[in-house]
Motif scaffolding. Structure first.
Motif, PDB file in Angstrom:
ATOM      1  N   LEU A  45       0.829  -1.206   0.000  1.00 40.65           N
ATOM      2  CA  LEU A  45       0.000   0.000   0.000  1.00 40.65           C
ATOM      3  C   LEU A  45       0.860   1.251   0.000  1.00 40.65           C
ATOM      4  O   LEU A  45       0.481   2.282  -0.539  1.00 40.65           O
ATOM      5  N   GLN A  46       2.058   1.147   0.604  1.00 41.38           N
ATOM      6  CA  GLN A  46       2.867   2.345   0.798  1.00 41.38           C
ATOM      7  C   GLN A  46       3.805   2.600  -0.370  1.00 41.38           C
ATOM      8  O   GLN A  46       4.568   3.546  -0.354  1.00 41.38           O
ATOM      9  N   GLU A  47       3.731   1.776  -1.431  1.00 45.49           N
ATOM     10  CA  GLU A  47       4.823   1.834  -2.398  1.00 45.49           C
ATOM     11  C   GLU A  47       4.818   3.061  -3.318  1.00 45.49           C
ATOM     12  O   GLU A  47       5.864   3.473  -3.787  1.00 45.49           O
ATOM     13  N   ASP A  48       3.650   3.635  -3.582  1.00 47.84           N
ATOM     14  CA  ASP A  48       3.641   4.804  -4.466  1.00 47.84           C
ATOM     15  C   ASP A  48       3.970   6.057  -3.669  1.00 47.84           C
ATOM     16  O   ASP A  48       3.161   6.963  -3.515  1.00 47.84           O
ATOM     17  N   ALA A  49       5.217   6.109  -3.167  1.00 47.79           N
ATOM     18  CA  ALA A  49       5.537   7.126  -2.165  1.00 47.79           C
ATOM     19  C   ALA A  49       6.331   8.290  -2.751  1.00 47.79           C
ATOM     20  O   ALA A  49       7.546   8.308  -2.705  1.00 47.79           O
ATOM     21  N   GLU A  50       5.611   9.244  -3.316  1.00 50.23           N
ATOM     22  CA  GLU A  50       6.235  10.512  -3.673  1.00 50.23           C
ATOM     23  C   GLU A  50       5.895  11.526  -2.583  1.00 50.23           C
ATOM     24  O   GLU A  50       6.722  12.274  -2.122  1.00 50.23           O
ATOM     25  N   ARG A  51       4.619  11.466  -2.163  1.00 54.17           N
ATOM     26  CA  ARG A  51       4.150  12.357  -1.114  1.00 54.17           C
ATOM     27  C   ARG A  51       4.300  11.660   0.248  1.00 54.17           C
ATOM     28  O   ARG A  51       4.760  10.515   0.320  1.00 54.17           O
ATOM     29  N   ILE A  52       3.896  12.338   1.294  1.00 51.98           N
ATOM     30  CA  ILE A  52       3.862  11.717   2.618  1.00 51.98           C
ATOM     31  C   ILE A  52       2.814  10.606   2.586  1.00 51.98           C
ATOM     32  O   ILE A  52       1.691  10.835   2.141  1.00 51.98           O
ATOM     33  N   PRO A  53       3.182   9.400   3.016  1.00 53.93           N
ATOM     34  CA  PRO A  53       2.227   8.292   2.909  1.00 53.93           C
ATOM     35  C   PRO A  53       0.949   8.570   3.695  1.00 53.93           C
ATOM     36  O   PRO A  53       0.972   9.265   4.714  1.00 53.93           O
ATOM     37  N   ASP A  54      -0.140   8.029   3.186  1.00 52.58           N
ATOM     38  CA  ASP A  54      -1.424   8.171   3.868  1.00 52.58           C
ATOM     39  C   ASP A  54      -1.476   7.158   5.018  1.00 52.58           C
ATOM     40  O   ASP A  54      -2.066   6.097   4.902  1.00 52.58           O
ATOM     41  N   PHE A  55      -0.834   7.513   6.123  1.00 53.42           N
ATOM     42  CA  PHE A  55      -0.733   6.560   7.236  1.00 53.42           C
ATOM     43  C   PHE A  55      -2.096   6.154   7.799  1.00 53.42           C
ATOM     44  O   PHE A  55      -2.288   4.981   8.122  1.00 53.42           O
ATOM     45  N   PRO A  56      -3.067   7.091   7.939  1.00 49.67           N
ATOM     46  CA  PRO A  56      -4.380   6.638   8.442  1.00 49.67           C
ATOM     47  C   PRO A  56      -4.965   5.529   7.572  1.00 49.67           C
ATOM     48  O   PRO A  56      -5.503   4.541   8.093  1.00 49.67           O
ATOM     49  N   LEU A  57      -4.821   5.654   6.253  1.00 49.64           N
ATOM     50  CA  LEU A  57      -5.350   4.625   5.357  1.00 49.64           C
ATOM     51  C   LEU A  57      -4.607   3.306   5.559  1.00 49.64           C
ATOM     52  O   LEU A  57      -5.208   2.235   5.638  1.00 49.64           O
ATOM     53  N   GLN A  58      -3.279   3.425   5.677  1.00 52.05           N
ATOM     54  CA  GLN A  58      -2.466   2.218   5.906  1.00 52.05           C
ATOM     55  C   GLN A  58      -2.867   1.503   7.182  1.00 52.05           C
ATOM     56  O   GLN A  58      -2.958   0.280   7.223  1.00 52.05           O
ATOM     57  N   MET A  59      -3.074   2.274   8.240  1.00 50.53           N
ATOM     58  CA  MET A  59      -3.419   1.654   9.517  1.00 50.53           C
ATOM     59  C   MET A  59      -4.804   1.007   9.441  1.00 50.53           C
ATOM     60  O   MET A  59      -5.051  -0.033  10.053  1.00 50.53           O
ATOM     61  N   THR A  60      -5.711   1.616   8.656  1.00 51.43           N
ATOM     62  CA  THR A  60      -7.021   0.994   8.447  1.00 51.43           C
ATOM     63  C   THR A  60      -6.835  -0.353   7.741  1.00 51.43           C
ATOM     64  O   THR A  60      -7.465  -1.358   8.110  1.00 51.43           O
ATOM     65  N   GLY A  61      -5.946  -0.367   6.746  1.00 53.83           N
ATOM     66  CA  GLY A  61      -5.646  -1.628   6.070  1.00 53.83           C
ATOM     67  C   GLY A  61      -5.056  -2.641   7.037  1.00 53.83           C
ATOM     68  O   GLY A  61      -5.411  -3.830   7.014  1.00 53.83           O
ATOM     69  N   ALA A  62      -4.176  -2.171   7.924  1.00 53.29           N
ATOM     70  CA  ALA A  62      -3.564  -3.080   8.900  1.00 53.29           C
ATOM     71  C   ALA A  62      -4.631  -3.710   9.786  1.00 53.29           C
ATOM     72  O   ALA A  62      -4.543  -4.890  10.147  1.00 53.29           O
ATOM     73  N   ILE A  63      -5.664  -2.937  10.122  1.00 54.79           N
ATOM     74  CA  ILE A  63      -6.746  -3.490  10.946  1.00 54.79           C
ATOM     75  C   ILE A  63      -7.465  -4.592  10.183  1.00 54.79           C
ATOM     76  O   ILE A  63      -7.695  -5.687  10.702  1.00 54.79           O
ATOM     77  N   LEU A  64      -7.805  -4.318   8.914  1.00 59.38           N
ATOM     78  CA  LEU A  64      -8.514  -5.321   8.107  1.00 59.38           C
ATOM     79  C   LEU A  64      -7.699  -6.603   8.002  1.00 59.38           C
ATOM     80  O   LEU A  64      -8.223  -7.705   8.128  1.00 59.38           O
TER      81      LEU A  64
END
Lengths: 294, 301
Positions: B257-276
């Motif tokens: 999820l974090q691989e398209d990292a030009e900008r600051i990663p969308d950590f809230p989205l990542q953490m939501t994914g981690a929950i799922l």
């Protein structure tokens, strides 16, 4: 071995065959193939192979990158398994006492088993992010206070923290079960002879826990390596400056990214030999001290 | 307990609370961050104040990423791997414990040896074998060229399992720890049972089906759940064995999820994914904690 009751020999082999076939294909054959490739020059994409004797080994052993990677691997194996077993042992000793929090702790300490090493890598890399994470305010106060992206020591602290978090459950379960199997009479007898709690820990609990400690240490050494890939791939990608480029990760990038199949296979052989040696050393020096009689 | 150990109990309680904090704090941070929106997060950086954007984050994960599909893949691969490992372990340990024969010690040693070297160490060549499972047949057929002499051309069978559910799960079954635990369990079952069954006229397979398996139901379910979770949390093998998004497992998808990292990663989205990705096995662990512990510690009695 006891309990052999049936004598149908072909049935013995028939029952064992499925597991033996799976093991042959995906455990023994990859090992054999690694040895083969280590002595051949393999072209990627089925481009043929050529016997080259020890040339691959000479090439691998001649590169300084390999030696620093091997050193990091050995260091990681020892420290990662050491820290996680020590943490699990302390927690198990505490949870063995009948305290109010013990039941809760016994349940919660097993939860990390449900979290993949790569997931906890993703999570810790966010929490410990030097600019956005929990320590960012300290970095504002003292610039450079915490930066796992450039500071090797910080990187390793981050890796070990994530590894301990992830590795607690298995060791904790086994060690706690071992502690609870120690009969209460031994504690009472020790106490009557005037041994305090620390003395009983040293002279009763730890020696009687020997078999479990041994199993946990041996398995944790292999486990720390297999779990290291998920952590490194999500947290450091081998950096900073190759400091966490453990052999497991290096073999992956050499083989799958650089298509150096022979080099990767040669390092696989060396890594397997390294793990076998460490395990062998443990059997030689640790198991002798283990007392199996209770 | 034995004597007055209040001060030690206090130390032990403090240790347990510290341990609980260490285990639970990262999970709490994940949950809190997952409730924040990306804009909130950029404005305030790290903050332990919960937001109200969890539903929005979750909707984005559910509709705009491959994670739901990949979670289903994890369920499928986890189930196949667990069932396969249990089935293989039952037949092998039954053979090793209940059958006399010269091979049993050898079989047991061959299985147990596999515990020491995990799949991750031999990833390159395991990948090669999975890319063509017919490799050993080809090798035997072409040894000395006898196949080519007989049939005119060297044997060249191809059977690629990469990017299939079988190719992801079967190599993860090539590990003997399940068998080790079951062998220990079968040895604790009194041999008189099998003798009585023979006297009653039951054959080996009948005894396995009608007596041994029902007796082992508890440990087998516990082991099955544990093996399901173990497969779920695998990362390296699913990463290399599945290249198409349709066969990628959830943990791999989360890490990507974090691989398209030009900008600051969308950590809230990542953490939501981690929950799922983490919730299904976590629920299993929390619910079946006692059974799993009992199943795992069989070998330690």
């Amino acid at each position: 071995m006891k309990q052999a009751i049936f004598r149908a020999r072909f049935l013995l082999w028939g029952l064992a065959a499925p597991q033996l076939i799976v093991l042959f294909l995906f455990f023994y054959l990859p090992i054999i193939l690694a040895f083969c490739w280590a002595f051949h020059l393999e072209q990627p994409f089925g481009g043929g192979s050529q016997f080259v004797g020890l040339a691959n080994f000479r090439r691998v052993l001649g590169s300084s990158e390999f030696w620093s990677s091997a050193g990091a691997t050995l260091l990681y194996m020892v420290l990662a398994s050491g820290t996680s077993v020590a943490a699990a042992l302390v927690l198990a000793l505490a949870a063995d006492r009948a305290l109010k929090v013990s039941p809760l702790a016994r349940n919660v300490f097993i939860w990390p088993k449900a979290v993949a090493s790569a997931s906890i890598g993703v999570i810790f890399v966010f929490i410990l992010n030097p600019f956005l994470g929990i320590l960012a305010p300290l970095n504002d106060l003292w610039p450079g206070f915490w930066n796992p992206r450039t500071n090797v020591l910080h990187t390793y602290i981050m890796l070990f923290a994530a590894n301990v978090w992830n590795a607690i459950p298995f060791s904790f379960i086994i060690l706690l079960a071992g502690l609870q199997a120690i009969p209460q009479e031994l504690h009472r007898a020790g106490a009557m002879d005037g041994a305090g709690p620390w003395r009983r820990l040293r002279d009763i609990q730890l020696p009687l826990l020997g078999p479990q400690l041994f199993v946990v240490i041996v398995l944790e050494v292999a486990d720390s390596l297999s779990g290291s890939f998920g952590l490194i791939d999500t947290m450091t990608q081998g950096g900073p400056g190759g400091a966490t480029n453990l052999l497991v990760y290096k073999i992956y990038s050499d083989g799958f990214k650089a298509y150096d199949l022979s080099g990767a296979a040669t390092q696989t052989v060396i890594l397997m030999a390294l793990v076998a040696c460490v395990t062998g050393v443990q059997y030689l020096f640790l198991e002798r001290k283990v007392n199996y009689d209770r | 307990m034995i004597e007055n150990t209040r001060s030690i109990d206090r130390v032990a309680t403090a240790i347990l609370i510290a341990g609980l904090a260490f285990v639970l704090a990262p999970l709490a941070v994940v949950v809190i961050t997952a409730t924040q929106s990306y804009e909130d997060f950029l404005a305030r950086n790290f903050s332990l104040v919960p937001g109200t954007h969890f539903a929005g984050n979750f909707r984005e994960i559910w509709t705009r990423t491959d994670l739901p599909r990949q979670t289903l893949n994890s369920v499928i691969v986890g189930a196949i791997t667990a069932a396969g490992r249990i089935a293989l372990a039952v037949t092998t340990s039954y053979a090793v414990v209940y059958f006399a024969g010269r091979g049993r010690g050898l079989v047991y040693a061959a299985v147990v040896a596999s515990i020491m070297l995990p799949l991750e160490l031999m990833i390159i060549t395991a990948y090669q074998v999975t890319a063509n499972v017919a490799l050993p047949l080809d090798a035997v057929a072409n040894m000395g060229g006898w196949w080519g002499a007989l049939f005119g051309a060297p044997l060249d069978l191809q059977w690629n399992l990469l990017d299939t559910y079988a190719g992801i799960s079967v190599p993860m079954m090539a590990q003997g720890s399940c068998t080790l635990i079951l062998v220990q369990f079968f040895r604790t079952i009194p041999p008189q049972l099998a003798r009585a069954a023979i006297i009653d006229g039951a054959g080996p397979l009948r005894f396995l089906r009608d007596i041994l398996l029902p007796l082992s139901k508890g440990p087998l379910t516990a082991l099955g759940i544990y093996m399901f979770i173990s497969a779920w949390v695998q990362y390296m093998w699913p990463l290399v064995a599945a290249s198409s998004p349709a066969r990628t497992m959830a943990v791999v998808g989360l890490a990507r999820l974090q691989e398209d990292a030009e900008r600051i990663p969308d950590f809230p989205l990542q953490m939501t994914g981690a929950i799922l990705v983490t919730l299904p096995p976590l629920i299993l662990i929390a619910l079946f904690q006692r059974r799993i512990v009992r199943g795992l510690t069989l070998s330690e009695k």
